[in-house]
Scaffold this motif. Sequence first.
Motif, PDB file in Angstrom:
ATOM      1  N   GLY A   1     -12.881  -5.734  10.666  1.00  0.00           N
ATOM      2  CA  GLY A   1     -13.944  -6.485  11.330  1.00  0.00           C
ATOM      3  C   GLY A   1     -15.247  -5.714  11.410  1.00  0.00           C
ATOM      4  N   LEU A   2     -15.164  -4.400  11.676  1.00  0.00           N
ATOM      5  CA  LEU A   2     -16.368  -3.577  11.787  1.00  0.00           C
ATOM      6  C   LEU A   2     -17.113  -3.483  10.451  1.00  0.00           C
ATOM      7  CD1 LEU A   2     -15.194  -0.629  14.082  1.00  0.00           C
ATOM      8  CD2 LEU A   2     -16.824  -2.448  14.655  1.00  0.00           C
ATOM      9  N   ILE A   3     -16.358  -3.311   9.368  1.00  0.00           N
ATOM     10  CA  ILE A   3     -17.001  -3.243   8.051  1.00  0.00           C
ATOM     11  C   ILE A   3     -17.664  -4.574   7.724  1.00  0.00           C
ATOM     12  CG2 ILE A   3     -16.617  -2.917   5.574  1.00  0.00           C
ATOM     13  CD1 ILE A   3     -14.304  -1.062   6.272  1.00  0.00           C
ATOM     14  N   ALA A   4     -16.983  -5.679   8.046  1.00  0.00           N
ATOM     15  CA  ALA A   4     -17.558  -7.001   7.802  1.00  0.00           C
ATOM     16  C   ALA A   4     -18.821  -7.204   8.644  1.00  0.00           C
ATOM     17  CB  ALA A   4     -16.539  -8.092   8.122  1.00  0.00           C
ATOM     18  N   LEU A   5     -18.814  -6.692   9.884  1.00  0.00           N
ATOM     19  CA  LEU A   5     -19.989  -6.810  10.746  1.00  0.00           C
ATOM     20  C   LEU A   5     -21.167  -6.018  10.190  1.00  0.00           C
ATOM     21  CD1 LEU A   5     -21.246  -7.844  13.375  1.00  0.00           C
ATOM     22  CD2 LEU A   5     -20.340  -5.807  14.526  1.00  0.00           C
ATOM     23  N   LEU A   6     -20.893  -4.802   9.711  1.00  0.00           N
ATOM     24  CA  LEU A   6     -21.956  -3.990   9.105  1.00  0.00           C
ATOM     25  C   LEU A   6     -22.548  -4.695   7.885  1.00  0.00           C
ATOM     26  CD1 LEU A   6     -20.401  -0.401   9.292  1.00  0.00           C
ATOM     27  CD2 LEU A   6     -22.346  -1.267  10.593  1.00  0.00           C
ATOM     28  N   MET A   7     -21.684  -5.314   7.089  1.00  0.00           N
ATOM     29  CA  MET A   7     -22.164  -6.025   5.911  1.00  0.00           C
ATOM     30  C   MET A   7     -23.023  -7.221   6.318  1.00  0.00           C
ATOM     31  SD  MET A   7     -20.024  -7.448   2.619  1.00  0.00           S
ATOM     32  CE  MET A   7     -19.228  -8.792   3.489  1.00  0.00           C
ATOM     33  N   SER A   8     -22.622  -7.919   7.374  1.00  0.00           N
ATOM     34  CA  SER A   8     -23.392  -9.067   7.855  1.00  0.00           C
ATOM     35  C   SER A   8     -24.755  -8.633   8.393  1.00  0.00           C
ATOM     36  CB  SER A   8     -22.608  -9.801   8.950  1.00  0.00           C
ATOM     37  OG  SER A   8     -21.430 -10.368   8.435  1.00  0.00           O
ATOM     38  N   ILE A   9     -24.772  -7.509   9.128  1.00  0.00           N
ATOM     39  CA  ILE A   9     -26.041  -6.994   9.660  1.00  0.00           C
ATOM     40  C   ILE A   9     -26.970  -6.601   8.511  1.00  0.00           C
ATOM     41  CG2 ILE A   9     -27.092  -5.091  10.954  1.00  0.00           C
ATOM     42  CD1 ILE A   9     -24.584  -5.107  12.741  1.00  0.00           C
ATOM     43  N   TYR A  10     -26.424  -5.949   7.508  1.00  0.00           N
ATOM     44  CA  TYR A  10     -27.213  -5.544   6.340  1.00  0.00           C
ATOM     45  C   TYR A  10     -27.777  -6.779   5.627  1.00  0.00           C
ATOM     46  CZ  TYR A  10     -28.215  -3.703   1.671  1.00  0.00           C
ATOM     47  OH  TYR A  10     -28.815  -3.387   0.483  1.00  0.00           O
TER      48      TYR A  10
END
Length: 322
Positions: free
Chosen positions: A216-225
Amino acid sequence: MQTLYEILGAPFGWVISLFYGITNNYLLSILCLTIIVRLCLLPASISQQKGMAKQARLQPKLRRIQKKYEGDQRKIQEETQALYAREGTSGMTAGCLPTLIQLPIMLGLFQVNYHPLTMVLRIPDSVVEALKAVAKPLAEAENPNLSASRLDYQIEILTLKVFNQIDKASIPGLTDDMIARITQFSDKFNFLGMNLSSVPNYKSFSELWAIPIISGLIALLMSIYSLARQRKMNPEMAKNPAMGCTMLMTPLMQVWFGFLFPISVGIYSIMSVSLSFLQMVILNHLYAPKKVLARLMVEETIYRRSKEENMKKLQKTESEEE
């Protein structure tokens, strides 16, 4: 639902078995599958990157439409869709589709995960059935709280766990080669001490929680980017509800999937999201919006001039015929 698992599991079982025969490692086999999936989705990712650049170019026209028909939302939507149709683009340059594509893969891996003897090691069905029959009483004794239906579905995994207790000589057709392959697979069927068939329980905290949380954290970072890129390139598009879907729903779905499936599937999710993030960064460099817009303008200029030349030739021909 079981039929769906079987249908989806068959092709993924074949692929995982193929890579396992090459790598002799279950997690490496999943990584190979992940890379293939990302390569298959690469054309769609490139198209999405180009679509974002087209959206940036259309912003002045979209603002004129909004200003011209201010107060008439229906007319704004009609003119906006007409503009998209003329330009050959869409208002959706991002969304939840990439995450939804992962669902059938996860369901397929779920089936493969619980049938390693049949789908990965390709042990003959007659031998597998004999192993399960002998392993079932041992598995019941070690898992008294497991329901009969779950015991039957997980019996191949449970067979791996009690394989050392089974009298191999009593199993018809079980060869020394099969014994060695099953033993090796069983010994490596873990990640950092966690059995790959284990499913995180959201009601009870454990080290297994790390898998869905990391995903979930990696997906969140990708979404923020992704959202940061949108705001920089196209402030208006960043307000699109689809951006909110990507920003919030994708990470939440990754966490949700992580608590639904065994950690082997969760590890696939981490690999997939990480590769997708890396792919996004690389494509953003190779297909930077300014570069894409410059190419589009050149292509449109060439097309327009070619069209003008053809029209002139046509008019000249008609004039000569007259």
